[in-house]
Scaffold this motif. Sequence first.
Motif, mmCIF file in Angstrom:
data_model
loop_
_atom_site.group_PDB
_atom_site.id
_atom_site.type_symbol
_atom_site.label_atom_id
_atom_site.label_comp_id
_atom_site.label_asym_id
_atom_site.label_seq_id
_atom_site.Cartn_x
_atom_site.Cartn_y
_atom_site.Cartn_z
ATOM 1 N N GLU A 116 0.854 -1.206 0.000
ATOM 2 C CA GLU A 116 0.000 0.000 0.000
ATOM 3 C C GLU A 116 0.880 1.243 0.000
ATOM 4 N N HIS A 119 2.032 1.980 -3.318
ATOM 5 C CA HIS A 119 0.907 2.048 -4.275
ATOM 6 C C HIS A 119 1.092 1.036 -5.411
ATOM 7 N N HIS A 122 -1.993 0.166 -7.989
ATOM 8 C CA HIS A 122 -2.224 1.221 -8.965
ATOM 9 C C HIS A 122 -1.163 1.143 -10.078
ATOM 10 N N THR A 335 -0.961 5.882 4.443
ATOM 11 C CA THR A 335 -1.022 4.410 4.499
ATOM 12 C C THR A 335 -1.165 3.947 5.939
#
Length: 459
Positions: A116, A119, A122, A335
Amino acid sequence: MTENELTFKAKSTIKSADLEHRQKINFNIGKYNSGVPKAKQQFEDNNLVKERAKNIKWRALETLDQNLEEFEMHFTKRGGKVIWAQNSQEALDEILTICKEKHCKSIVKSKSMVTEEIHLNHFLEKNGIESIVTDLGEYIQQLDGEPPYHIVTPAMHKSKEDVARLFSEKLGTPSKLSPEELTLVAREKLREKYIQAEIGITGANFVIADVGGIALTENEGNARLSSAWPKTHIAIVGIEKMIPSVTDLALLWPLLATYGTGQKVTVYSSIITGPRQPGEADGPEEMYVIFLDNNRTDILANARQRESLYCIRCGACLNVCPVYKNIGGHSYGTTYSGPIGSVITPNLQGLEEYKHLSYASSLCGACTEVCPVKINLHELLLVNRNASVEEGMTSFSEKMAWKVWKLVSLKRGLMNMGNGNLISKVVNKLFKNWDEYHAPLEFSKKTFNEMWKEHRELK
Ligand code: SF4
């Protein structure tokens, strides 16, 4: 005020007035609160256990360089590959290189806060690679297009009705399925993904120096499937996850389960020391461990902040924090949320941008009290505040306010000037926005000198 701070204040203001949100959080944290005291009974002396855990992490971090090298030596002997990533981009680039080598189109990923942090989903999506999160809570969040709400319980803010509605909307299931039925739906969907995926990605709860392995602990078996089924396994971890010895798990595993989820021990606990060896029945053909720094070495170099790296990500400090319980995990915009997030985010991502989180605390100390590795969280929030003042990040009005405060406090004559009402008015206005978020300060109508005089006269 930075953009991040403005967003944080706006989101917190809305969330703290959302009574439905509060009810859901209190319900879910209530279940956690009923489990933890029972699980704690497995330890004869809780304080001693926490001291020992802190010592393990202290030792691991004080000799981190040696531990990392020891890990690498053992792990590579068994065919594992170690990659060092200084920042998120390096970690992402390395993962993409592996994906390209393996002609990877589909990834299964178990729960990992580090993924996370960088990222990863993504990034993979942008590069045309499907990445499915296999932890049920995170799967729910992924379906809803939201990041995890809590470091241990990603969908803590959703009720079972919310999840049933979401599944119905996204997967076309009947709208009133029970939690058991919803779990079966997710299970069925995910099993297909394990079979298709070329690569499995996991985090690690601990990295063990003396055997060169990673330790994974979970309740659903999805991390095992994600790491063992695809031909390639990538584990991505922060360098601070290190522990010196496999024997340390005898204490750390039950401790993490107790404080994380109120269990004596988590359902599945695995130690993975490399790819499948000759004669072994299962496991990946290739295994990589990517060590992520992302400013952790700066925290390590900071003697006052170093202990924040002891965190074992149990989430207990979030569950007791009155601020977290009112504003919720997403208001932080980071996060890592809650007290540990407010301590480490300004150091991981920049004090200027995230210093406001260190002020979002009542300093009640409940986080420090509960932490299983005894991190002095509320003191570290003060350390961040101190650093931001020393680096000149305070506003002009605040600087002036404290200057005036100091001047007046050191002069009895100035303190006796004016009456209580006037002082209250001046001070409430001087500290900009004070009465927007707090009850107004109310000073005594009489000065200390006047009260003292009256007291003496009465005698
Ligand atoms: S700081 Fe302590 S209580 Fe908070 S998540 Fe980390 S280990 Fe748990």
